[in-house]
Design an enzyme around this catalytic site. Sequence first.
Site, PDB file in Angstrom:
ATOM      1  N   ALA A   1     -47.261 -45.445 -34.241  1.00 48.64           N
ATOM      2  CA  ALA A   1     -47.370 -43.993 -34.067  1.00 48.64           C
ATOM      3  C   ALA A   1     -45.993 -43.425 -33.742  1.00 48.64           C
ATOM      4  O   ALA A   1     -45.614 -43.326 -32.581  1.00 48.64           O
ATOM      5  CB  ALA A   1     -48.381 -43.653 -32.967  1.00 48.64           C
TER       6      ALA A   1
ATOM      7  N   GLN B   1     -37.231 -35.022 -41.496  1.00 48.57           N
ATOM      8  CA  GLN B   1     -38.381 -34.601 -42.300  1.00 48.57           C
ATOM      9  C   GLN B   1     -39.418 -33.880 -41.429  1.00 48.57           C
ATOM     10  O   GLN B   1     -40.036 -32.900 -41.859  1.00 48.57           O
ATOM     11  CB  GLN B   1     -39.024 -35.816 -42.996  1.00 48.57           C
ATOM     12  CG  GLN B   1     -38.177 -36.406 -44.120  1.00 48.57           C
ATOM     13  CD  GLN B   1     -36.865 -37.040 -43.632  1.00 48.57           C
ATOM     14  OE1 GLN B   1     -36.804 -37.633 -42.565  1.00 48.57           O
ATOM     15  NE2 GLN B   1     -35.822 -36.911 -44.424  1.00 48.57           N
TER      16      GLN B   1
ATOM     17  N   GLN C   1     -14.427 -40.397 -45.136  1.00 42.11           N
ATOM     18  CA  GLN C   1     -13.821 -40.177 -46.462  1.00 42.11           C
ATOM     19  C   GLN C   1     -12.364 -39.706 -46.337  1.00 42.11           C
ATOM     20  O   GLN C   1     -11.501 -40.146 -47.086  1.00 42.11           O
ATOM     21  CB  GLN C   1     -14.661 -39.133 -47.226  1.00 42.11           C
ATOM     22  CG  GLN C   1     -14.396 -39.079 -48.720  1.00 42.11           C
ATOM     23  CD  GLN C   1     -14.875 -40.336 -49.428  1.00 42.11           C
ATOM     24  OE1 GLN C   1     -15.751 -41.044 -48.942  1.00 42.11           O
ATOM     25  NE2 GLN C   1     -14.271 -40.645 -50.574  1.00 42.11           N
TER      26      GLN C   1
ATOM     27  N   ASP D   1     -40.010 -28.891 -28.063  1.00 45.44           N
ATOM     28  CA  ASP D   1     -39.407 -27.561 -28.302  1.00 45.44           C
ATOM     29  C   ASP D   1     -38.244 -27.334 -27.335  1.00 45.44           C
ATOM     30  O   ASP D   1     -37.244 -26.711 -27.684  1.00 45.44           O
ATOM     31  CB  ASP D   1     -40.433 -26.436 -28.059  1.00 45.44           C
ATOM     32  CG  ASP D   1     -41.440 -26.302 -29.191  1.00 45.44           C
ATOM     33  OD1 ASP D   1     -41.279 -26.961 -30.234  1.00 45.44           O
ATOM     34  OD2 ASP D   1     -42.407 -25.516 -29.019  1.00 45.44           O
TER      35      ASP D   1
ATOM     36  N   THR E   1     -43.581 -42.621 -28.349  1.00 45.85           N
ATOM     37  CA  THR E   1     -43.643 -43.381 -29.608  1.00 45.85           C
ATOM     38  C   THR E   1     -44.255 -44.771 -29.410  1.00 45.85           C
ATOM     39  O   THR E   1     -44.037 -45.421 -28.393  1.00 45.85           O
ATOM     40  CB  THR E   1     -42.212 -43.513 -30.175  1.00 45.85           C
ATOM     41  OG1 THR E   1     -41.679 -42.205 -30.318  1.00 45.85           O
ATOM     42  CG2 THR E   1     -42.196 -44.226 -31.502  1.00 45.85           C
TER      43      THR E   1
ATOM     44  N   GLU F   1     -36.324 -37.795 -31.539  1.00 42.47           N
ATOM     45  CA  GLU F   1     -36.906 -36.479 -31.175  1.00 42.47           C
ATOM     46  C   GLU F   1     -37.355 -35.692 -32.415  1.00 42.47           C
ATOM     47  O   GLU F   1     -37.188 -34.479 -32.507  1.00 42.47           O
ATOM     48  CB  GLU F   1     -35.943 -35.683 -30.299  1.00 42.47           C
ATOM     49  CG  GLU F   1     -35.790 -36.363 -28.949  1.00 42.47           C
ATOM     50  CD  GLU F   1     -35.436 -35.440 -27.808  1.00 42.47           C
ATOM     51  OE1 GLU F   1     -35.823 -34.271 -27.854  1.00 42.47           O
ATOM     52  OE2 GLU F   1     -34.792 -35.923 -26.866  1.00 42.47           O
TER      53      GLU F   1
ATOM     54  N   ARG G   1      -1.300 -38.554 -42.424  1.00 40.84           N
ATOM     55  CA  ARG G   1      -1.378 -39.481 -43.557  1.00 40.84           C
ATOM     56  C   ARG G   1      -0.694 -38.853 -44.787  1.00 40.84           C
ATOM     57  O   ARG G   1      -1.090 -37.763 -45.222  1.00 40.84           O
ATOM     58  CB  ARG G   1      -2.853 -39.760 -43.858  1.00 40.84           C
ATOM     59  CG  ARG G   1      -3.106 -40.533 -45.109  1.00 40.84           C
ATOM     60  CD  ARG G   1      -2.779 -41.988 -44.940  1.00 40.84           C
ATOM     61  NE  ARG G   1      -3.224 -42.766 -46.077  1.00 40.84           N
ATOM     62  CZ  ARG G   1      -2.778 -43.984 -46.341  1.00 40.84           C
ATOM     63  NH1 ARG G   1      -1.884 -44.556 -45.534  1.00 40.84           N
ATOM     64  NH2 ARG G   1      -3.232 -44.646 -47.375  1.00 40.84           N
TER      65      ARG G   1
ATOM     66  N   GLY H   1      -9.980 -45.777 -47.006  1.00 41.92           N
ATOM     67  CA  GLY H   1     -10.373 -47.149 -46.663  1.00 41.92           C
ATOM     68  C   GLY H   1     -10.294 -47.424 -45.170  1.00 41.92           C
ATOM     69  O   GLY H   1     -11.106 -48.183 -44.615  1.00 41.92           O
TER      70      GLY H   1
ATOM     71  N   PRO I   1     -45.399 -48.528 -31.870  1.00 41.19           N
ATOM     72  CA  PRO I   1     -45.076 -49.201 -33.133  1.00 41.19           C
ATOM     73  C   PRO I   1     -45.804 -48.579 -34.326  1.00 41.19           C
ATOM     74  O   PRO I   1     -45.232 -48.459 -35.407  1.00 41.19           O
ATOM     75  CB  PRO I   1     -45.538 -50.645 -32.894  1.00 41.19           C
ATOM     76  CG  PRO I   1     -45.414 -50.820 -31.410  1.00 41.19           C
ATOM     77  CD  PRO I   1     -45.720 -49.492 -30.795  1.00 41.19           C
TER      78      PRO I   1
HETATM   79  N1  CAA Z   1     -46.152 -25.909 -28.987  1.00 42.25           N
HETATM   80  C1  CAA Z   1     -47.427 -25.811 -28.545  1.00 42.25           C
HETATM   81  N2  CAA Z   1     -48.483 -26.292 -29.257  1.00 42.25           N
HETATM   82  C2  CAA Z   1     -48.216 -26.877 -30.441  1.00 42.25           C
HETATM   83  C3  CAA Z   1     -46.913 -26.997 -30.959  1.00 42.25           C
HETATM   84  C4  CAA Z   1     -45.844 -26.488 -30.183  1.00 42.25           C
HETATM   85  N3  CAA Z   1     -44.597 -26.573 -30.606  1.00 42.25           N
HETATM   86  N4  CAA Z   1     -46.957 -27.644 -32.146  1.00 42.25           N
HETATM   87  C5  CAA Z   1     -48.252 -27.905 -32.385  1.00 42.25           C
HETATM   88  N5  CAA Z   1     -49.004 -27.435 -31.361  1.00 42.25           N
HETATM   89  C6  CAA Z   1     -50.450 -27.496 -31.233  1.00 42.25           C
HETATM   90  C7  CAA Z   1     -51.122 -26.837 -32.425  1.00 42.25           C
HETATM   91  O1  CAA Z   1     -51.282 -25.443 -32.210  1.00 42.25           O
HETATM   92  C8  CAA Z   1     -52.454 -27.554 -32.465  1.00 42.25           C
HETATM   93  O2  CAA Z   1     -53.286 -26.990 -31.453  1.00 42.25           O
HETATM   94  P1  CAA Z   1     -54.898 -27.045 -31.495  1.00 42.25           P
HETATM   95  O3  CAA Z   1     -55.311 -28.350 -30.951  1.00 42.25           O
HETATM   96  O4  CAA Z   1     -55.293 -25.916 -30.591  1.00 42.25           O
HETATM   97  O5  CAA Z   1     -55.311 -26.853 -32.913  1.00 42.25           O
HETATM   98  C9  CAA Z   1     -52.099 -28.968 -32.016  1.00 42.25           C
HETATM   99  O6  CAA Z   1     -50.882 -28.854 -31.294  1.00 42.25           O
HETATM  100  C10 CAA Z   1     -51.904 -29.920 -33.189  1.00 42.25           C
HETATM  101  O7  CAA Z   1     -50.873 -29.440 -34.010  1.00 42.25           O
HETATM  102  P2  CAA Z   1     -50.644 -29.961 -35.489  1.00 42.25           P
HETATM  103  O8  CAA Z   1     -51.919 -29.871 -36.246  1.00 42.25           O
HETATM  104  O9  CAA Z   1     -49.440 -29.263 -36.019  1.00 42.25           O
HETATM  105  O10 CAA Z   1     -50.331 -31.518 -35.226  1.00 42.25           O
HETATM  106  P3  CAA Z   1     -49.908 -32.694 -36.202  1.00 42.25           P
HETATM  107  O11 CAA Z   1     -50.662 -33.906 -35.848  1.00 42.25           O
HETATM  108  O12 CAA Z   1     -49.936 -32.236 -37.629  1.00 42.25           O
HETATM  109  O13 CAA Z   1     -48.402 -32.997 -35.736  1.00 42.25           O
HETATM  110  C11 CAA Z   1     -46.035 -32.806 -35.803  1.00 42.25           C
HETATM  111  C12 CAA Z   1     -47.398 -32.088 -35.805  1.00 42.25           C
HETATM  112  C13 CAA Z   1     -45.012 -31.696 -35.873  1.00 42.25           C
HETATM  113  C14 CAA Z   1     -45.878 -33.728 -36.984  1.00 42.25           C
HETATM  114  C15 CAA Z   1     -45.881 -33.583 -34.470  1.00 42.25           C
HETATM  115  O14 CAA Z   1     -46.726 -34.682 -34.417  1.00 42.25           O
HETATM  116  C16 CAA Z   1     -44.454 -34.054 -34.219  1.00 42.25           C
HETATM  117  O15 CAA Z   1     -43.620 -33.288 -33.732  1.00 42.25           O
HETATM  118  N6  CAA Z   1     -44.154 -35.349 -34.533  1.00 42.25           N
HETATM  119  C17 CAA Z   1     -42.847 -35.903 -34.225  1.00 42.25           C
HETATM  120  C18 CAA Z   1     -42.889 -36.584 -32.903  1.00 42.25           C
HETATM  121  C19 CAA Z   1     -41.529 -36.795 -32.327  1.00 42.25           C
HETATM  122  O16 CAA Z   1     -40.677 -35.909 -32.339  1.00 42.25           O
HETATM  123  N7  CAA Z   1     -41.314 -37.983 -31.776  1.00 42.25           N
HETATM  124  C20 CAA Z   1     -40.087 -38.272 -31.131  1.00 42.25           C
HETATM  125  C21 CAA Z   1     -40.352 -38.973 -29.837  1.00 42.25           C
HETATM  126  S1  CAA Z   1     -39.250 -38.614 -28.568  1.00 42.25           S
HETATM  127  C22 CAA Z   1     -37.938 -39.608 -28.832  1.00 42.25           C
HETATM  128  O17 CAA Z   1     -37.374 -39.626 -29.880  1.00 42.25           O
HETATM  129  C23 CAA Z   1     -37.618 -40.477 -27.707  1.00 42.25           C
HETATM  130  C24 CAA Z   1     -36.263 -40.700 -27.259  1.00 42.25           C
HETATM  131  O18 CAA Z   1     -36.141 -41.462 -26.346  1.00 42.25           O
HETATM  132  C25 CAA Z   1     -35.056 -40.024 -27.773  1.00 42.25           C
END
Ligand code: CAA
Length: 390
Positions: free
Chosen positions: A130, A366, A335, A239, A126, A362, A267, A339, A128
């Site tokens: 993105a 949405q 709830q 995943d 992540t 993660e 309670r 209170g 700022p």
């Molecule tokens: N497995 C393998 N490939 C995948 C995939 C998956 N699950 N999901 C997408 N892809 C591939 C697609 O097939 C596509 O491939 P091609 O280049 O061959 O076309 C490519 O990736 C792009 O896919 P999308 O067009 O779906 O990509 P998008 O830009 O629309 O983004 C999204 C999809 C689901 C919104 C993704 O950006 C996303 O998951 N965003 C959320 C990010 C996130 O979870 N951030 C959390 C950070 S971690 C954290 O929180 C840190 C911590 O410390 C706790």
Amino acid sequence: MVDFSLTDEQHALREMAHDFAAKEIRPVAWEFDKEGTWPAEIIKKAWEVGLMNSHIPEEYGGPGASYFDGCLIEEEFGWGCSGIGTSLAANGLAGAPLLLGGSEELKRKYFGMLVEEPKLAAFCLTEPDAGSDVSGMRTTAVRKGDKYVINGSKCFITNGGYADWFTVYAKTDKDAGHRGISAFIVPKEAGVIVDKKEDKMGQRASNTATITFNDVEIPADHLLAEENKGFKLAMMVLDRTRPGVAAMAVGIARAAFEFAVDYSKQRVQFGVPIAMHQAIQFMIADMATDIEAGRLLTWQSAVLLDQGKRNTLASSHAKRFAADAAMKVTTDAVQVYGGYGFIKDYPVEKLMRDAKIMQLYEGTAQIQRLVIARETLLPRRVDEPAAAVA
Ligand code: CAA
């Protein structure tokens, strides 16, 4: 045949994780929350008893636990304190890109660091500007001879202030969108700067930092997978780690549920324990169902992974449902307390604050719905082996 019962080994693992959470985490959880105390001693103890780094394979010195077993552990961590639990579990997130895309040498070196000492690693995706839109990142990695030079800034980095190495995503081709992102291992001593520790609403015992790279040079062989395959690698990582987050959300919900049940029996209002009132009983019933359903979705998403199948849809179902359920269950627990639930002397307001992040990190609630909608409208085969990064 479908069988939801645990093996003797899984029962023992769950019991061990529960004992650890009850004896080492719970007694300090509310105090650590107040001050935002870093749980250094607990990390050391969890490492000593083998509850950290569960996914590091045996050939690299780890326990080589299944994803399912990891979820059993993470539910108990969440039950104990999800802030401390996040600190204990985040090596799994940072290690997943290495596991999927690292060379043999990199795995030996960097997993070795985690199994030899209670050290930490951090996952840097992540920025700022993105967050959900991963491909909007601006951090760059430029190849110069046998090195890459990294410049940029990452935010919301779990364990960022204490990590010895980082998995870092950066643009290697600025004009190629998601196909121009690569992933790297960056050791702390390469010159990583920790800028800021966030002061958070919940999970206050976890460390969340901003990390900066100013001309940080790393060896070219610290690239994970292939150049420009980092986006796919990140998606495959998420995943694999979202089931664990879902499990932690189930643990938070379970903790709030248990407090609410106990309180409702003590309670007294209108001459009877409030548990005798149907209004309370229905809340308790809905909490119980949400916890059961969240756990089953979580287990399914982990079992698919253990079977070598793609679990994108199942993983988002689990993370989405369990996180929303944790928010609802903890809010309802407040709830039930009435209170008193709003007062810091009572345990449930912390759980409500902690639950909120489960709908954010993660992948927000949405984003999980976006993934579910896409996988539903344009279904990908779930029985194919987990896709290779390259
Ligand atoms: N497995 C393998 N490939 C995948 C995939 C998956 N699950 N999901 C997408 N892809 C591939 C697609 O097939 C596509 O491939 P091609 O280049 O061959 O076309 C490519 O990736 C792009 O896919 P999308 O067009 O779906 O990509 P998008 O830009 O629309 O983004 C999204 C999809 C689901 C919104 C993704 O950006 C996303 O998951 N965003 C959320 C990010 C996130 O979870 N951030 C959390 C950070 S971690 C954290 O929180 C840190 C911590 O410390 C706790």
